[in-house]
Design an enzyme around this catalytic site. Structure first.
Site, PDB file in Angstrom:
ATOM      1  N   ASN A   1       0.877  -1.161   0.000  1.00 25.98           N
ATOM      2  CA  ASN A   1       0.000   0.000   0.000  1.00 25.98           C
ATOM      3  C   ASN A   1       0.919   1.217   0.000  1.00 25.98           C
ATOM      4  O   ASN A   1       1.553   1.519   1.014  1.00 25.98           O
ATOM      5  CB  ASN A   1      -0.903   0.002   1.234  1.00 25.98           C
ATOM      6  CG  ASN A   1      -1.780   1.233   1.316  1.00 25.98           C
ATOM      7  OD1 ASN A   1      -1.637   2.176   0.552  1.00 25.98           O
ATOM      8  ND2 ASN A   1      -2.698   1.229   2.258  1.00 25.98           N
TER       9      ASN A   1
ATOM     10  N   ARG B   1       0.467   4.209   0.297  1.00 24.62           N
ATOM     11  CA  ARG B   1       0.122   5.273   1.245  1.00 24.62           C
ATOM     12  C   ARG B   1       0.596   4.957   2.657  1.00 24.62           C
ATOM     13  O   ARG B   1       0.518   5.806   3.544  1.00 24.62           O
ATOM     14  CB  ARG B   1      -1.388   5.505   1.230  1.00 24.62           C
ATOM     15  CG  ARG B   1      -1.870   6.052  -0.118  1.00 24.62           C
ATOM     16  CD  ARG B   1      -3.348   6.303  -0.139  1.00 24.62           C
ATOM     17  NE  ARG B   1      -3.720   7.217   0.927  1.00 24.62           N
ATOM     18  CZ  ARG B   1      -4.946   7.314   1.435  1.00 24.62           C
ATOM     19  NH1 ARG B   1      -5.910   6.564   0.962  1.00 24.62           N
ATOM     20  NH2 ARG B   1      -5.201   8.163   2.401  1.00 24.62           N
ATOM     21  N   CYS B   2       1.072   3.741   2.875  1.00 21.19           N
ATOM     22  CA  CYS B   2       1.483   3.292   4.203  1.00 21.19           C
ATOM     23  C   CYS B   2       2.999   3.429   4.359  1.00 21.19           C
ATOM     24  O   CYS B   2       3.767   2.888   3.555  1.00 21.19           O
ATOM     25  CB  CYS B   2       1.064   1.831   4.388  1.00 21.19           C
ATOM     26  SG  CYS B   2       1.723   1.070   5.881  1.00 21.19           S
ATOM     27  N   SER B   3       3.439   4.127   5.381  1.00 27.53           N
ATOM     28  CA  SER B   3       4.873   4.335   5.593  1.00 27.53           C
ATOM     29  C   SER B   3       5.603   3.025   5.858  1.00 27.53           C
ATOM     30  O   SER B   3       6.745   2.849   5.417  1.00 27.53           O
ATOM     31  CB  SER B   3       5.115   5.323   6.726  1.00 27.53           C
ATOM     32  OG  SER B   3       4.639   4.805   7.953  1.00 27.53           O
TER      33      SER B   3
END
Length: 119
Positions: A11, A13-15
């Site tokens: 994902n 958007r996930c750090s």
């Protein structure tokens, strides 16, 4: 070159997911990147990942803190219901999950993906 043997359910958007992908590439691995929110894994793929993780418990890859988890009333759900929910709602799948051969890890923290590089 993409490593046919290494896959990351990612994902962007996930750090943590970005960090795991960066660690892989820094270590010379160019994994197959699957944006699992766009290409939701099937129930069979979820079972396969669980097997590679060494468990049959879907809670090992379930984001129980997600609002969707509460909306669906999954707190007391059994394994079969959880698998169905994960397949239908990929936002509930923990990220990232990296698979290499017959092994897998949930990359939380991201450094866990390095375990796959050293058998």
């Amino acid at each position: 070159m993409t490593e046919p043997n290494v896959t990351i359910w990612h994902n962007p958007r996930c750090s943590k997911s970005r960090g795991a992908l960066a660690l892989l590439t820094e270590n010379g691995v160019d994994p197959q990147v699957v944006r699992y929110l766009d290409e939701a894994p099937s129930r069979d793929e979820l079972v396969s990942v669980l097997r590679r993780l060494g468990t049959d418990d879907p809670r090992a890859i379930t984001r129980t803190g997600e609002a969707r988890f509460r909306e669906l009333g999954l707190a007391d759900a059994g394994p079969e219901q959880l698998l169905d929910a994960l397949a239908a709602n990929p936002v509930l799948i923990e990220r990232p999950i990296v698979q290499a051969g017959d092994r897998a890890v949930v990359g939380r923290p991201p450094e866990r993906v390095l375990d796959l590089l050293n058998p």
